[in-house]
Motif scaffolding. Structure first.
Motif, PDB file in Angstrom:
ATOM      1  N   ALA A 180      73.722  11.556  41.859  1.00  0.00           N
ATOM      2  CA  ALA A 180      73.915  11.925  40.457  1.00  0.00           C
ATOM      3  C   ALA A 180      72.721  11.499  39.607  1.00  0.00           C
ATOM      4  N   LEU A 181      72.238  10.297  39.813  1.00  0.00           N
ATOM      5  CA  LEU A 181      71.129   9.792  39.009  1.00  0.00           C
ATOM      6  C   LEU A 181      69.838  10.560  39.257  1.00  0.00           C
ATOM      7  N   SER A 182      69.598  10.950  40.508  1.00  0.00           N
ATOM      8  CA  SER A 182      68.310  11.532  40.865  1.00  0.00           C
ATOM      9  C   SER A 182      68.184  13.006  40.482  1.00  0.00           C
ATOM     10  N   MET A 183      69.305  13.732  40.355  1.00  0.00           N
ATOM     11  CA  MET A 183      69.223  15.174  40.175  1.00  0.00           C
ATOM     12  C   MET A 183      69.659  15.681  38.805  1.00  0.00           C
ATOM     13  N   SER A 184      70.505  14.945  38.112  1.00  0.00           N
ATOM     14  CA  SER A 184      71.230  15.518  36.976  1.00  0.00           C
ATOM     15  C   SER A 184      70.450  15.501  35.673  1.00  0.00           C
ATOM     16  N   ASP A 185      70.690  16.523  34.858  1.00  0.00           N
ATOM     17  CA  ASP A 185      70.311  16.465  33.446  1.00  0.00           C
ATOM     18  C   ASP A 185      71.326  15.636  32.673  1.00  0.00           C
ATOM     19  N   ARG A 186      72.601  15.791  33.067  1.00  0.00           N
ATOM     20  CA  ARG A 186      73.680  15.050  32.407  1.00  0.00           C
ATOM     21  C   ARG A 186      74.744  14.721  33.448  1.00  0.00           C
ATOM     22  N   ILE A 187      75.322  13.534  33.315  1.00  0.00           N
ATOM     23  CA  ILE A 187      76.388  13.082  34.216  1.00  0.00           C
ATOM     24  C   ILE A 187      77.662  12.897  33.408  1.00  0.00           C
ATOM     25  N   VAL A 188      78.773  13.391  33.954  1.00  0.00           N
ATOM     26  CA  VAL A 188      80.089  13.178  33.368  1.00  0.00           C
ATOM     27  C   VAL A 188      80.875  12.292  34.327  1.00  0.00           C
ATOM     28  N   ILE A 189      81.248  11.104  33.888  1.00  0.00           N
ATOM     29  CA  ILE A 189      81.975  10.158  34.741  1.00  0.00           C
ATOM     30  C   ILE A 189      83.465  10.267  34.441  1.00  0.00           C
ATOM     31  N   LEU A 190      84.242  10.530  35.495  1.00  0.00           N
ATOM     32  CA  LEU A 190      85.689  10.690  35.348  1.00  0.00           C
ATOM     33  C   LEU A 190      86.439   9.554  36.028  1.00  0.00           C
ATOM     34  N   ARG A 191      87.607   9.277  35.477  1.00  0.00           N
ATOM     35  CA  ARG A 191      88.509   8.284  36.070  1.00  0.00           C
ATOM     36  C   ARG A 191      89.932   8.651  35.672  1.00  0.00           C
ATOM     37  N   ASP A 192      90.806   8.764  36.664  1.00  0.00           N
ATOM     38  CA  ASP A 192      92.212   9.088  36.414  1.00  0.00           C
ATOM     39  C   ASP A 192      92.368  10.327  35.544  1.00  0.00           C
ATOM     40  N   GLY A 193      91.535  11.330  35.807  1.00  0.00           N
ATOM     41  CA  GLY A 193      91.658  12.601  35.098  1.00  0.00           C
ATOM     42  C   GLY A 193      91.071  12.640  33.716  1.00  0.00           C
ATOM     43  N   LYS A 194      90.419  11.564  33.290  1.00  0.00           N
ATOM     44  CA  LYS A 194      89.831  11.507  31.953  1.00  0.00           C
ATOM     45  C   LYS A 194      88.328  11.276  32.036  1.00  0.00           C
ATOM     46  N   ILE A 195      87.607  11.825  31.070  1.00  0.00           N
ATOM     47  CA  ILE A 195      86.178  11.552  30.967  1.00  0.00           C
ATOM     48  C   ILE A 195      85.985  10.177  30.345  1.00  0.00           C
ATOM     49  N   GLN A 196      85.305   9.303  31.074  1.00  0.00           N
ATOM     50  CA  GLN A 196      85.062   7.949  30.595  1.00  0.00           C
ATOM     51  C   GLN A 196      83.801   7.862  29.730  1.00  0.00           C
ATOM     52  N   GLN A 197      82.755   8.552  30.170  1.00  0.00           N
ATOM     53  CA  GLN A 197      81.489   8.549  29.437  1.00  0.00           C
ATOM     54  C   GLN A 197      80.630   9.666  30.004  1.00  0.00           C
ATOM     55  N   GLN A 198      79.790  10.242  29.175  1.00  0.00           N
ATOM     56  CA  GLN A 198      78.873  11.273  29.643  1.00  0.00           C
ATOM     57  C   GLN A 198      77.546  11.134  28.923  1.00  0.00           C
ATOM     58  N   GLY A 199      76.481  11.554  29.589  1.00  0.00           N
ATOM     59  CA  GLY A 199      75.159  11.466  28.990  1.00  0.00           C
ATOM     60  C   GLY A 199      74.083  11.633  30.044  1.00  0.00           C
ATOM     61  N   ALA A 200      72.835  11.518  29.623  1.00  0.00           N
ATOM     62  CA  ALA A 200      71.710  11.568  30.551  1.00  0.00           C
ATOM     63  C   ALA A 200      71.782  10.384  31.507  1.00  0.00           C
ATOM     64  N   PRO A 201      71.245  10.520  32.724  1.00  0.00           N
ATOM     65  CA  PRO A 201      71.335   9.423  33.698  1.00  0.00           C
ATOM     66  C   PRO A 201      70.853   8.082  33.163  1.00  0.00           C
ATOM     67  N   GLY A 202      69.688   8.072  32.501  1.00  0.00           N
ATOM     68  CA  GLY A 202      69.167   6.813  31.974  1.00  0.00           C
ATOM     69  C   GLY A 202      70.054   6.213  30.908  1.00  0.00           C
ATOM     70  N   GLU A 203      70.633   7.061  30.079  1.00  0.00           N
ATOM     71  CA  GLU A 203      71.529   6.580  29.022  1.00  0.00           C
ATOM     72  C   GLU A 203      72.760   5.908  29.613  1.00  0.00           C
ATOM     73  N   LEU A 204      73.374   6.531  30.618  1.00  0.00           N
ATOM     74  CA  LEU A 204      74.577   5.960  31.224  1.00  0.00           C
ATOM     75  C   LEU A 204      74.261   4.672  31.978  1.00  0.00           C
ATOM     76  N   TYR A 205      73.140   4.672  32.692  1.00  0.00           N
ATOM     77  CA  TYR A 205      72.799   3.491  33.484  1.00  0.00           C
ATOM     78  C   TYR A 205      72.447   2.308  32.591  1.00  0.00           C
ATOM     79  N   ASN A 206      71.699   2.568  31.526  1.00  0.00           N
ATOM     80  CA  ASN A 206      71.227   1.481  30.671  1.00  0.00           C
ATOM     81  C   ASN A 206      72.199   1.097  29.568  1.00  0.00           C
TER      82      ASN A 206
END
Length: 355
Positions: free
Chosen positions: A199-225
């Motif tokens: 996900a980190l190496s390829m994506s323009d944007r990552i959407v992280i899901l948990r239990d059917g809900k979006i927890q956080q979304q954004g560019a890889p660097g934004e989510l990681y940092n």
């Protein structure tokens, strides 16, 4: 974001008492490489299946540009699809597999032949056109599946963990190829994976899901940092978590206490009254000789990973902390039982909100 090519609104999918999708809203930009990331059971494959038309949400809607496609069958959506298991027709040659979607759409024979040649060249498989799928390696079969999915020039390409059956090195190589292909073609990719590095190496944007809900979304660097919760910080990479109390705040800096240890943390827009835990990435800690950093510690365990070492150290108050440090010219050779000191900059910690 400009006008999205695809929109999901308030999508709900229930299986008994379980919400596989729990009021999901998502916009996908035209030409974007969007990755749906999450653990097993998070809802990522269910969301992709709803977009593809394999399942219908119990509530909510899905739009392709200005057209609602919530109830449209998969063949009317005209999306390309790449599966984990390749799904090639075993009795057809590579050429015929790639040609199949075009034949179904009754394209002229000359157009089919030209397009098949073009798509096989895109994935570097033109020399294998007359082979059967069982004569190919896993990576080659996945390339053919990708060529088939692209043959009819879909507006959106859906990829359901397409690399998970491959070995580590081949998976890494195909990550580069997939990203380069996306950049070359400009087709919208919606990619499902549970692999964080993918996900980190390829994506323009990552959407992280948990239990059917979006927890956080954004560019890889934004989510990681800048993870907002412990779940996101722990799922996307490794983190140390330190429970803290904020003793004071001045000029955007929290003065924190943690079991007797004291250090500063950049507020990063967080409220002091809401901060009770911070995340600290292992690579943001410094490992040094005793007395050179502000916390004394002892090395408990070392794992050599080539270009880096993963070092577990223990601190009397904070317990175990994971440190990731380069192995080339580090100035210290960590080994079990070695007294050391650890430290970090005040902007290394990220204040977290409750999950």
């Amino acid at each position: 974001m400009t006008t999205p090519i695809l929109s999901v609104r308030n999508a709900v999918k229930r299986y008994g008492q379980v919400h596989a999708l729990d009021h999901v809203d998502l916009d996908v930009a035209d030409g974007e490489f969007l990755t749906l990331l999450g653990p097993s059971g998070s809802g990522k494959t269910t969301l992709l299946s709803a977009i593809a038309g394999f399942i219908r949400p119990d509530e909510g809607s899905i739009h392709l540009r200005d057209r609602e496609i919530t109830a449209a069958p998969p063949e009317q959506r005209d999306f390309g699809m790449v599966f984990q298991g390749y799904a090639l027709f075993p009795t057809m040659t590579v050429r015929d597999n790639v040609a199949f979607p075009l034949k179904v759409r009754r394209r002229p024979a000359a157009e089919i032949a030209a397009r098949v040649t073009e798509c096989l060249a895109l994935v570097q498989m033109e020399q294998y056109a007359d082979r059967m799928p069982q004569q190919l390696s896993g990576g080659q079969q996945q390339r053919v599946a990708l060529a088939r999915a692209l043959s009819f020039k879909p507006q959106v390409l859906l990829l359901d963990e397409p690399l998970s059956a491959l070995d580590k090195k081949l998976r890494a190589d195909l990550q580069w190829e997939l990203k380069a292909l996306h950049d070359q073609l400009g087709v919208t990719f919606i990619y499902v994976t549970h692999d964080q590095d993918e996900a980190l190496s390829m994506s323009d944007r990552i959407v992280i899901l948990r239990d059917g809900k979006i927890q956080q979304q954004g560019a890889p660097g934004e989510l990681y940092n800048r993870p907002r919760t412990a779940f996101v910080a722990d799922f996307l990479g490794k983190s140390n978590f330190i429970d803290v109390s904020v003793s004071s705040e001045a000029d955007g800096v929290f003065h924190c206490q943690a079991k007797g240890a004291q250090f500063e943390v950049d507020a990063k827009g967080a409220s002091a009254s809401q901060v009770s835990r911070v995340a600290l990435r292992p690579e943001r800690l410094r490992l040094a000789e005793p007395g050179q950093e502000f916390l004394p510690a002892t090395v408990k365990q070392v794992s050599y990973l080539g270009e880096r070492c993963q070092v577990i150290v223990t601190h009397d108050q904070l317990g175990e902390l994971l440190v990731s440090c380069p192995t080339w010219k580090t100035g210290i050779n960590p080994r079990a039982g070695l007294p050391v000191s650890i430290g970090w900059d005040r902007d290394a910690c990220v204040p977290l909100t409750n999950d």
